[in-house]
Design an enzyme around this catalytic site. Sequence first.
Site, mmCIF file in Angstrom:
data_model
loop_
_atom_site.group_PDB
_atom_site.id
_atom_site.type_symbol
_atom_site.label_atom_id
_atom_site.label_comp_id
_atom_site.label_asym_id
_atom_site.label_seq_id
_atom_site.Cartn_x
_atom_site.Cartn_y
_atom_site.Cartn_z
ATOM 1 N N GLU A 13 -18.116 5.991 -18.433
ATOM 2 C CA GLU A 13 -18.664 7.268 -17.942
ATOM 3 C C GLU A 13 -19.957 7.038 -17.162
ATOM 4 O O GLU A 13 -20.988 7.654 -17.425
ATOM 5 C CB GLU A 13 -18.873 8.259 -19.090
ATOM 6 C CG GLU A 13 -18.933 9.694 -18.589
ATOM 7 C CD GLU A 13 -19.042 10.722 -19.705
ATOM 8 O OE1 GLU A 13 -19.003 11.928 -19.377
ATOM 9 O OE2 GLU A 13 -19.177 10.348 -20.880
ATOM 10 N N TYR A 86 -12.425 3.920 -20.070
ATOM 11 C CA TYR A 86 -12.947 5.228 -20.443
ATOM 12 C C TYR A 86 -11.751 6.166 -20.561
ATOM 13 O O TYR A 86 -11.212 6.637 -19.566
ATOM 14 C CB TYR A 86 -13.951 5.721 -19.396
ATOM 15 C CG TYR A 86 -14.459 7.124 -19.637
ATOM 16 C CD1 TYR A 86 -14.774 7.555 -20.919
ATOM 17 C CD2 TYR A 86 -14.625 8.011 -18.580
ATOM 18 C CE1 TYR A 86 -15.241 8.842 -21.147
ATOM 19 C CE2 TYR A 86 -15.096 9.303 -18.790
ATOM 20 C CZ TYR A 86 -15.400 9.707 -20.079
ATOM 21 O OH TYR A 86 -15.855 10.992 -20.299
ATOM 22 N N ASP A 126 -14.532 4.053 -24.856
ATOM 23 C CA ASP A 126 -14.616 5.378 -25.467
ATOM 24 C C ASP A 126 -13.200 5.924 -25.555
ATOM 25 O O ASP A 126 -12.636 6.388 -24.578
ATOM 26 C CB ASP A 126 -15.516 6.268 -24.600
ATOM 27 C CG ASP A 126 -15.573 7.702 -25.084
ATOM 28 O OD1 ASP A 126 -14.975 8.024 -26.131
ATOM 29 O OD2 ASP A 126 -16.215 8.532 -24.405
ATOM 30 N N ASN A 128 -12.191 8.503 -27.225
ATOM 31 C CA ASN A 128 -12.183 9.968 -27.314
ATOM 32 C C ASN A 128 -11.294 10.486 -28.443
ATOM 33 O O ASN A 128 -10.814 11.623 -28.391
ATOM 34 C CB ASN A 128 -11.796 10.600 -25.971
ATOM 35 C CG ASN A 128 -13.016 11.041 -25.173
ATOM 36 O OD1 ASN A 128 -13.934 11.654 -25.725
ATOM 37 N ND2 ASN A 128 -13.049 10.707 -23.894
ATOM 38 N N ASP A 222 -25.493 10.235 -25.808
ATOM 39 C CA ASP A 222 -24.889 10.868 -26.981
ATOM 40 C C ASP A 222 -23.973 9.883 -27.716
ATOM 41 O O ASP A 222 -23.586 10.116 -28.857
ATOM 42 C CB ASP A 222 -24.142 12.155 -26.620
ATOM 43 C CG ASP A 222 -23.154 11.991 -25.477
ATOM 44 O OD1 ASP A 222 -23.113 10.909 -24.846
ATOM 45 O OD2 ASP A 222 -22.417 12.958 -25.195
ATOM 46 N N HIS A 223 -23.643 8.763 -27.062
ATOM 47 C CA HIS A 223 -22.953 7.653 -27.712
ATOM 48 C C HIS A 223 -23.967 6.553 -28.017
ATOM 49 O O HIS A 223 -25.015 6.469 -27.376
ATOM 50 C CB HIS A 223 -21.886 7.051 -26.786
ATOM 51 C CG HIS A 223 -20.728 7.949 -26.503
ATOM 52 N ND1 HIS A 223 -19.502 7.804 -27.114
ATOM 53 C CD2 HIS A 223 -20.601 8.995 -25.645
ATOM 54 C CE1 HIS A 223 -18.671 8.718 -26.651
ATOM 55 N NE2 HIS A 223 -19.312 9.446 -25.763
#
Length: 232
Positions: A13, A86, A126, A128, A222-223
């Site tokens: 990201e 991602y 990530d 998700n 935030d990660h």
Amino acid sequence: MDSESPDILCLQETKARPSQLPPNIRRIDGYYSYFSAAARKGYSGVALYSKVQPQEVRYGFGINRFDHEGRILIAFYDDFVLFNIYFPNGNSSDERLQYKMDFYEALLNYAQALKDKGYSIVVCGDLNTAHKTVDIARPKQNENHSGFLPIEREWIDKFLSHGFIDTFRLFNSDDGNYTWWDLKTRARDRNVGWRLDYFFVSDDMEPNLIEASIFREVTGSDHCPVGIKLQF
């Protein structure tokens, strides 16, 4: 980068094209750098910094509906093939959830084809999705939300059944180990999080796996970062 000095760093990201990066970020001293950017500006994107030059770098699965979003870098090294991914988020609509599940399948098919040819595989990024109840602070409240839906969690089971290992869980079975926290609710302060970021390796690499870590103390996103150590 300075404190850890990783042999390989994978970013997801990035939301930027290489032309938008200052020279000292585009090329970091001591590293080869590779970028995959989305056709849509300010969206998605992955980057790879490597002290060792890969033999080859691929920028997608060869499937345009996935490749144009800039989510994929596949680097071939002497000892393994590294997928820096991602993965899509399925929250916004049923269509995007289906896109996410189709992307998952495309990744599995691509990795499995290489595995069948004798390549050792590392998949990071990530995802998700939080895999199990131990990987999310509030499983009951989120069981109907993308990121913890049965269909998403079952796909991780399927992926692992094809001969892949969730590296962190090989070393640590405790709860409370998360990699993402909602910024708006300051969830990180209370450790109300999700484990969304993973390193998977093909099972033939288990003897080479020395360590798998979550660097919760590293802020700025935030990660938080995750990592593994391999020895050959």
